[in-house]
Scaffold this motif. Structure first.
Motif, PDB file in Angstrom:
ATOM      1  N   PRO A 201       0.835  -1.207   0.000  1.00 18.40           N
ATOM      2  CA  PRO A 201       0.000   0.000   0.000  1.00 18.40           C
ATOM      3  C   PRO A 201       0.864   1.249   0.000  1.00 18.40           C
ATOM      4  O   PRO A 201       2.073   1.194   0.251  1.00 18.40           O
ATOM      5  N   ASP A 202       0.238   2.378  -0.292  1.00 18.13           N
ATOM      6  CA  ASP A 202       0.983   3.641  -0.325  1.00 18.13           C
ATOM      7  C   ASP A 202       1.696   3.888   0.989  1.00 18.13           C
ATOM      8  O   ASP A 202       2.775   4.457   1.038  1.00 18.13           O
ATOM      9  N   SER A 203       1.101   3.478   2.104  1.00 19.89           N
ATOM     10  CA  SER A 203       1.717   3.583   3.425  1.00 19.89           C
ATOM     11  C   SER A 203       1.854   2.192   3.981  1.00 19.89           C
ATOM     12  O   SER A 203       1.030   1.315   3.721  1.00 19.89           O
ATOM     13  N   ARG A 204       2.905   1.951   4.771  1.00 22.32           N
ATOM     14  CA  ARG A 204       3.095   0.627   5.374  1.00 22.32           C
ATOM     15  C   ARG A 204       2.179   0.423   6.573  1.00 22.32           C
ATOM     16  O   ARG A 204       2.224  -0.595   7.241  1.00 22.32           O
ATOM     17  N   ALA A 205       1.325   1.393   6.864  1.00 17.38           N
ATOM     18  CA  ALA A 205       0.457   1.292   8.029  1.00 17.38           C
ATOM     19  C   ALA A 205      -0.376   0.026   7.967  1.00 17.38           C
ATOM     20  O   ALA A 205      -0.958  -0.313   6.949  1.00 17.38           O
ATOM     21  N   VAL A 206      -0.437  -0.692   9.063  1.00 18.37           N
ATOM     22  CA  VAL A 206      -1.209  -1.921   9.157  1.00 18.37           C
ATOM     23  C   VAL A 206      -2.537  -1.604   9.820  1.00 18.37           C
ATOM     24  O   VAL A 206      -2.578  -0.818  10.765  1.00 18.37           O
ATOM     25  N   PRO A 207      -3.664  -2.181   9.375  1.00 17.53           N
ATOM     26  CA  PRO A 207      -4.936  -1.930  10.035  1.00 17.53           C
ATOM     27  C   PRO A 207      -4.843  -2.255  11.517  1.00 17.53           C
ATOM     28  O   PRO A 207      -4.346  -3.315  11.901  1.00 17.53           O
ATOM     29  N   THR A 208      -5.256  -1.342  12.358  1.00 19.07           N
ATOM     30  CA  THR A 208      -5.145  -1.526  13.793  1.00 19.07           C
ATOM     31  C   THR A 208      -6.503  -1.639  14.431  1.00 19.07           C
ATOM     32  O   THR A 208      -7.514  -1.199  13.889  1.00 19.07           O
ATOM     33  N   LEU A 209      -6.515  -2.247  15.618  1.00 17.50           N
ATOM     34  CA  LEU A 209      -7.757  -2.371  16.360  1.00 17.50           C
ATOM     35  C   LEU A 209      -8.063  -1.113  17.150  1.00 17.50           C
ATOM     36  O   LEU A 209      -9.156  -0.933  17.641  1.00 17.50           O
ATOM     37  N   SER A 210      -7.073  -0.242  17.279  1.00 21.94           N
ATOM     38  CA  SER A 210      -7.257   0.982  18.057  1.00 21.94           C
ATOM     39  C   SER A 210      -6.535   2.123  17.363  1.00 21.94           C
ATOM     40  O   SER A 210      -5.390   1.984  16.930  1.00 21.94           O
TER      41      SER A 210
ATOM     42  N   ALA B  50      -5.283   4.487  18.695  1.00 22.78           N
ATOM     43  CA  ALA B  50      -4.164   4.922  19.527  1.00 22.78           C
ATOM     44  C   ALA B  50      -2.952   4.000  19.392  1.00 22.78           C
ATOM     45  O   ALA B  50      -1.906   4.259  19.962  1.00 22.78           O
ATOM     46  N   SER B  51      -3.118   2.897  18.644  1.00 21.76           N
ATOM     47  CA  SER B  51      -2.016   1.950  18.518  1.00 21.76           C
ATOM     48  C   SER B  51      -0.841   2.592  17.792  1.00 21.76           C
ATOM     49  O   SER B  51      -1.017   3.296  16.811  1.00 21.76           O
ATOM     50  N   VAL B  52       0.362   2.307  18.274  1.00 25.26           N
ATOM     51  CA  VAL B  52       1.572   2.853  17.678  1.00 25.26           C
ATOM     52  C   VAL B  52       2.456   1.683  17.262  1.00 25.26           C
ATOM     53  O   VAL B  52       2.600   0.713  18.003  1.00 25.26           O
ATOM     54  N   ALA B  53       3.026   1.747  16.058  1.00 22.42           N
ATOM     55  CA  ALA B  53       3.852   0.653  15.558  1.00 22.42           C
ATOM     56  C   ALA B  53       5.064   0.449  16.452  1.00 22.42           C
ATOM     57  O   ALA B  53       5.753   1.400  16.825  1.00 22.42           O
ATOM     58  N   LEU B  54       5.310  -0.793  16.809  1.00 19.36           N
ATOM     59  CA  LEU B  54       6.469  -1.176  17.605  1.00 19.36           C
ATOM     60  C   LEU B  54       7.168  -2.326  16.890  1.00 19.36           C
ATOM     61  O   LEU B  54       6.527  -3.314  16.534  1.00 19.36           O
TER      62      LEU B  54
ATOM     63  N   ALA C  56      -0.367  -9.908  16.093  1.00 19.80           N
ATOM     64  CA  ALA C  56       0.348  -8.736  16.575  1.00 19.80           C
ATOM     65  C   ALA C  56       0.446  -7.669  15.493  1.00 19.80           C
ATOM     66  O   ALA C  56       0.401  -6.466  15.796  1.00 19.80           O
ATOM     67  N   GLU C  57       0.557  -8.078  14.230  1.00 14.32           N
ATOM     68  CA  GLU C  57       0.622  -7.109  13.134  1.00 14.32           C
ATOM     69  C   GLU C  57      -0.620  -6.227  13.097  1.00 14.32           C
ATOM     70  O   GLU C  57      -0.547  -5.048  12.756  1.00 14.32           O
ATOM     71  N   THR C  58      -1.773  -6.794  13.455  1.00 13.70           N
ATOM     72  CA  THR C  58      -3.008  -5.998  13.427  1.00 13.70           C
ATOM     73  C   THR C  58      -3.013  -4.935  14.516  1.00 13.70           C
ATOM     74  O   THR C  58      -3.817  -4.009  14.476  1.00 13.70           O
ATOM     75  N   LEU C  59      -2.110  -5.055  15.494  1.00 14.55           N
ATOM     76  CA  LEU C  59      -1.950  -4.044  16.542  1.00 14.55           C
ATOM     77  C   LEU C  59      -0.761  -3.124  16.260  1.00 14.55           C
ATOM     78  O   LEU C  59      -0.407  -2.291  17.088  1.00 14.55           O
ATOM     79  N   GLY C  60      -0.135  -3.316  15.120  1.00 10.26           N
ATOM     80  CA  GLY C  60       1.016  -2.489  14.786  1.00 10.26           C
ATOM     81  C   GLY C  60       2.289  -2.922  15.458  1.00 10.26           C
ATOM     82  O   GLY C  60       3.208  -2.126  15.638  1.00 10.26           O
ATOM     83  N   ILE C  61       2.375  -4.206  15.856  1.00  7.59           N
ATOM     84  CA  ILE C  61       3.578  -4.745  16.490  1.00  7.59           C
ATOM     85  C   ILE C  61       4.183  -5.784  15.553  1.00  7.59           C
ATOM     86  O   ILE C  61       3.512  -6.741  15.161  1.00  7.59           O
ATOM     87  N   ASN C  62       5.436  -5.602  15.200  1.00 10.47           N
ATOM     88  CA  ASN C  62       6.115  -6.510  14.280  1.00 10.47           C
ATOM     89  C   ASN C  62       6.965  -7.499  15.071  1.00 10.47           C
ATOM     90  O   ASN C  62       7.832  -7.100  15.846  1.00 10.47           O
TER      91      ASN C  62
END
Length: 474
Positions: A93-102, A104-108, A413-419
Motif C-alpha cells: 500500500p501507499d503507506s506501510r500502516a497496518v490496520p489496527t484495532l485501536s 491509539a495503537s503505535v507501531a512497535l 500482533a501485526e493488526t496491533l502495529g507490532i512486528n
C-alpha cells in the motif's frame, strides 16, 4: 513489470501453522493475516504472483470461499493487485500502516535486532568530513578500500590472534554484500551451501539469490553438532559452509575452542571453504569470544566477514572481508561486476570508530547487558510458558513457544502495529514455527509496552494449550 509465480506448496510451507481451528477469528481472516505477515516480512516478494484460488484452496485444504475472502481483504488493504486471467500480484500500500484495532495503537518493531546510533557516530562523521579533504583530488574509486582502514582492520584481527596484513582485507558495503560477493566468485546455480539451522535470514536470501541450495545442519540445545556437520559435508559435497560462531544469530551462542578446532579440521580434511560471519563479535557480555575461526587450522580455507553495522550503527553500511591475499585479489576482480568500491566518507568514519572503540564499546556492552536482563525478567514474568537460554552475546533471545504458534501470534500482533520476528524467517522450508527471535535492543520501557500489548493476544491464543508451565532457562 514481470512477476514470478509462487508455487502453492512453497506458499504452504511459508505459511506454516497459520490455522487455529479453536479461534473465533474467521478462517479467511486468519489466512489474510498470515499472508500479510509474509508480505511485510519480505518472504513474499513484491510482484510475486500467487497461485490461483482453486489451486490454493486445494493445497491449504480450505474452501474456495475462504481463499476468495482472504485475497479480497488483502486487495482492499492494498497488499494485492488482481487482474482477470492474471491472478493476484503482491504489492505494498501507499503507506506501510497496518490496520489496527485501536486508533491509539503505535507501531512497535520487535522484528529487528539493532541499536540506535550513539553520540560517537556524530563524532566519527565530524572527523570524516574534516579528513576527506585530502581524498577529494582523487577519483574515489577503490576496489580494496582505504589503506588506513584496511590496516586498522588487520590490526584488530592480529590483536585477536589471527595475524593479518592489509592486503588480506577488502572493504565492502556491509556483510551481506560481502557474502553475496563470495557467492558470486565461488558458486554456480545449483551448488549447495551448508548453513547452521536456524541461521541469519539474509544469508538464506543471498544463497537463494545466487541460485544455490542452502543445506541446514541442525543446532543442538547447546553448542554445535560437529558430527552432523562432518556428515553433511560428506553427503552433500557443498561449495562452501556459512557459519556464525561469534555470536550466532538468532540463538546468541558462542562457539567454544574445541568446536572451532573440530570445525576447521573437518573443513581442511574435506577441502570445504568456510565463510565465517563475525558481525556480532564485539557484542559480548561476560567475556570476549575465542580467537577467530581462521586461526585454528592453517590448512583450512576460511573467509571471514565483518561489519560496522552491529558494533557501531546499522546506518553505517560498511563491512569487510578477511582472506588470503590471493583470494582478496580474485574478489577484487569479481567485484568489478557489482560496484566500484565503498563510500570514502563512511570508510573514514569507520576508521575513527575502530581507532576509538575502546572508549565507547564497553558502555555499549554494559547497556545491552542491562537490557538483556530486563527483557529476561519481563519474559519470565509475563510469558512463563516461553523458554529460552541466556544469550552469550548478540542482540536477541531465541524463544521457544509451547506449540507451533509463532506465525499465528505474529499475524495477530501485526493488526496491533507490532512486528514480531517469527522463527520461520530463520529456517528452511517453514521450519521453527514454534520460535520467536526477541531482541533486547529496545529501551526497556518501550519493550515492556510492546510485551504488554502482546500478552492478551498470547493469552487468547494459548488458552487451549496444556496447563504444564515450563520455566525459562537462565
Amino acid at each position: 513489470m514481470s512477476s514470478r509465480r509462487f508455487g502453492s506448496q512453497s506458499l504452504v510451507r511459508l505459511l506454516g501453522h497459520w490455522q487455529q481451528t479453536t479461534s473465533r477469528t474467521p478462517l479467511w481472516r486468519q489466512l489474510a493475516d498470515a499472508l500479510r505477515l509474509l508480505i511485510l516480512d519480505g518472504r513474499l516478494a513484491l510482484n510475486t504472483r500467487l497461485p490461483g484460488e482453486r489451486e490454493l484452496a486445494s493445497s491449504l485444504d480450505v474452501s474456495r470461499t475462504t481463499i476468495s475472502s482472504a485475497l479480497a481483504r488483502l486487495r482492499d488493504e492494498g497488499y494485492l493487485e488482481s487482474r482477470h486471467g492474471s491472478g493476484s500480484r503482491v504489492i505494498l500500500p501507499d503507506s506501510r500502516a497496518v490496520p489496527t484495532l485501536s486508533a491509539a495503537s503505535v507501531a512497535l518493531d520487535l522484528s529487528t535486532a539493532a541499536l540506535n546510533a550513539g553520540p560517537e557516530i556524530h563524532q566519527a562523521y565530524t572527523y570524516a568530513l574534516s579528513a576527506i579533504t585530502q581524498y577529494l583530488s582523487l577519483t574515489g574509486y577503490d576496489q580494496s578500500g582505504l589503506l588506513a582502514l584496511r590496516e586498522a582492520i588487520a590490526a584488530r584481527y592480529t590483536a585477536r590472534g589471527l595475524a593479518t596484513r592489509a592486503d588480506e582485507v577488502m572493504v565492502v558495503n556491509g556483510a551481506v554484500s560481502a557474502f553475496a560477493l563470495v557467492l558470486r566468485m565461488m558458486t554456480g546455480p545449483g551448488d549447495r551451501v551448508v548453513v547452521d539451522h536456524p541461521t541469519y535470514p539474509l544469508a538464506i536470501a543471498a544463497i537463494q539469490g545466487a541460485l544455490c541450495r542452502p543445506v541446514g545442519v541442525s543446532l543442538p540445545q547447546t553448542g554445535w553438532d560437529t558430527d552432523g556437520f562432518a556428515a553433511t559435508l560428506a553427503q552433500t559435497a557443498p561449495r562452501l559452509a556459512y557459519l556464525m560462531p561469534d555470536f550466532h544469530n538468532p540463538t546468541g551462542r558462542c562457539m567454544d575452542i574445541p568446536t572451532r578446532k573440530a570445525i576447521t579440521d573437518i573443513a581442511a580434511q574435506t577441502r570445504t571453504t568456510l565463510v565465517v560471519d563475525e558481525t556480532m563479535v564485539d557484542l559480548w557480555f561476560d567475556s570476549p569470544p575465542p580467537p577467530p575461526l581462521a586461526s585454528f587450522n592453517p590448512e583450512a580455507t576460511v573467509i571471514t566477514l565483518g561489519s560496522a553495522g552491529k558494533s557501531f550503527w546499522g546506518g553505517l553500511r560498511l563491512g569487510w572481508i578477511r582472506a588470503s591475499s590471493c583470494t582478496i585479489a580474485t574478489l577484487a576482480q569479481t567485484r568489478d561486476t557489482l560496484d566500484l568500491g565503498s563510500p570514502v566518507l563512511e570508510q573514514l568514519a569507520t576508521l575513527w570508530l575502530i581507532e576509538n572503540s575502546d572508549t565507547f564499546l564497553p558502555a555499549r556492552r554494559q547497556m545491552l547487558a542491562e537490557r538483556r536482563k530486563r527483557c529476561s525478567e519481563l519474559l519470565r514474568e509475563h510469558f512463563p510458558e516461553w523458554t529460552f537460554h541466556d544469550a552469550e552475546g548478540g542482540l536477541s533471545y531465541w524463544v521457544e513457544l509451547p506449540g507451533m504458534q509463532a506465525t499465528q501470534l505474529a499475524a495477530r500482533a501485526e493488526t496491533l502495529g507490532i512486528n514480531l520476528g517469527t522463527g520461520t524467517r530463520f529456517g528452511l522450508s517453514g521450519a521453527f514455527d514454534r520460535y520467536l527471535r526477541m531482541p533486547f535492543t529496545l529501551d526497556p520501557a518501550e519493550l515492556e509496552r510492546a510485551l504488554m500489548r502482546i500478552k492478551p493476544l498470547w493469552t487468547a491464543l494459548n488458552k487451549t494449550t496444556a496447563p504444564t508451565i515450563k520455566r525459562s532457562i537462565v
